[in-house]
Design an enzyme around this catalytic site. Structure first.
Site, PDB file in Angstrom:
ATOM      1  N   SER A 162       1.293  -1.408   0.372  1.00 50.51           N
ATOM      2  CA  SER A 162      -0.007   0.189   0.031  1.00 50.51           C
ATOM      3  C   SER A 162       1.532   1.636   0.110  1.00 50.51           C
ATOM      4  CB  SER A 162      -0.765   0.042   1.505  1.00 50.51           C
ATOM      5  OG  SER A 162      -2.238   1.217   1.260  1.00 50.51           O
ATOM      6  N   ASP A 264     -10.827  -3.642  -4.386  1.00 49.51           N
ATOM      7  CA  ASP A 264      -9.475  -2.315  -4.370  1.00 49.51           C
ATOM      8  C   ASP A 264      -9.899  -1.613  -5.497  1.00 49.51           C
ATOM      9  OD1 ASP A 264      -7.924  -0.644  -3.072  1.00 49.51           O
ATOM     10  OD2 ASP A 264      -6.086  -2.793  -3.133  1.00 49.51           O
ATOM     11  N   HIS A 294      -9.056  -4.577   0.254  1.00 50.19           N
ATOM     12  CA  HIS A 294      -7.580  -3.860  -0.042  1.00 50.19           C
ATOM     13  C   HIS A 294      -6.683  -4.661   1.433  1.00 50.19           C
ATOM     14  CE1 HIS A 294      -3.903  -0.933  -0.017  1.00 50.19           C
ATOM     15  NE2 HIS A 294      -4.492  -0.524   0.871  1.00 50.19           N
TER      16      HIS A 294
END
Length: 327
Positions: A162, A264, A294
């Protein structure tokens, strides 16, 4: 002095916290419940054992920590991964599963050394380039100390999840341009590397419509987070901060493995970046992990996370030599 970008994040957090748990939310509640429901494999999950130590690294007038994971058995010429957790650039720590469990799993599965980076978070006046500087510095430290850690300096990869994936990609770009030791490879788990999320495909847009705005990273959620990281408007983002803006100049980046999550909003960024890397002639493998939201590496007991960790282990084991940079 007030920090307008962090103040905006605080206000957003308060707004989200004020939503009652029983309030009607956009999205498909049955789908969301199914995606979030604990799986049987998670109940008994325990991360593998590893030899763990920590080092504090000074940078400018500040400092950050790295946590080093090694197999208990003696060895040499092992692969080494410099890894950065996620958390929207302002959260997360070395103890979260995405950091600790991932590091332990890769140490065990790949017989590798993992250096997990506790980069400075973007809170109250801290913005880019502070966290990026920390990841670049940690990579340099890892290369310098690789042999002492039982690893091969030519097998040092870099990666993250991320926000941490964004930092890893930016670090790889900075290392390329500095002409210093290059990463043998890059691993980006559900990355965000664009200051404005690319338009999703029709298929992805339909899935995002089934999620809440926060889960889908809607603009009203995404933009304040991204601009707090930058410390500037999104349209002023530097290439090292969000490498996706540098579509015309990605030549010479190391081989890159990208994992996206099916449900996501950041998948649009990961998919677009894979296209940009391919267009620049970079070796890239891009995969979508099915049936997960996610951040699935924060649930290492998931079968899907197990598969991702296996692929990551294979990747860092296979990529043994840093690429030659030709620009």
């Amino acid at each position: 002095m007030s920090d307008p970008y962090f103040d905006r994040i605080r206000a957003l957090h308060m707004e989200l916290e004020a939503v009652r748990p029983d309030a009607q939310q956009p999205g498909d509640p049955e789908l969301i419940a199914r995606l979030m429901r604990p799986r049987p494999t998670e109940a008994g999950y325990a991360a593998p054992a590893a030899e763990v130590s920590e080092v504090t690294i000074r940078v400018a007038s500040d400092a950050f920590r790295i946590r080093i994971y090694r197999p208990y058995t003696a060895g040499a010429d092992r692969p080494l991964l410099v890894w950065s957790h996620g958390g929207a650039f302002l959260g997360g720590d070395l103890d979260m599963p995405e950091a600790d469990a991932v590091a332990r799993e890769l140490t065990a599965r790949a017989d590798a050394v993992v250096v997990s980076v506790d980069y400075r978070l973007c809170v109250e006046g801290v913005h880019y380039p502070a966290p990026n500087d920390d990841v670049v510095t940690a990579f340099g430290w890892a290369v310098q100390h690789a042999e002492a850690l039982g690893a091969d300096p030519a097998r040092v990869s870099i990666g993250g999840a991320s926000a941490g994936a964004c930092l890893a990609a930016g670090a790889a770009l900075r290392l390329r341009d500095a002409g210093e030791a290059q990463a043998a490879s890059v691993i980006l788990a559900y990355p965000v590397v664009h200051p404005v999320l690319p338009m999703p495909s029709t298929e992805l847009a339909e899935k995002l419509a089934s999620l809440t705005p926060a889960m889908a990273f809607a603009p009203e959620i995404f933009t304040p987070v991204l601009e707090n990281y930058l410390g500037s408007p999104a349209d002023e983002a530097a290439a090292y901060a969000t490498p996706g803006v540098l579509a015309a100049d990605l030549l010479g980046l190391p081989p890159t493995l990208i994992f996206n999550c099916e449900y996501d909003g950041l998948r649009a960024s990961g998919e677009k970046f894979a296209e940009q890397l391919r267009a620049a002639g970079v070796e890239v493998v891009s995969e979508t992990v099915p049936a997960v939201l996610h951040g699935h590496l924060n649930r290492p007991g998931l079968p899907e996370a197990d598969e991702t960790l296996t692929r990551m282990s294979e990747w860092i084991t296979t990529h043994r030599h840093a690429p030659t940079v030709t620009r």
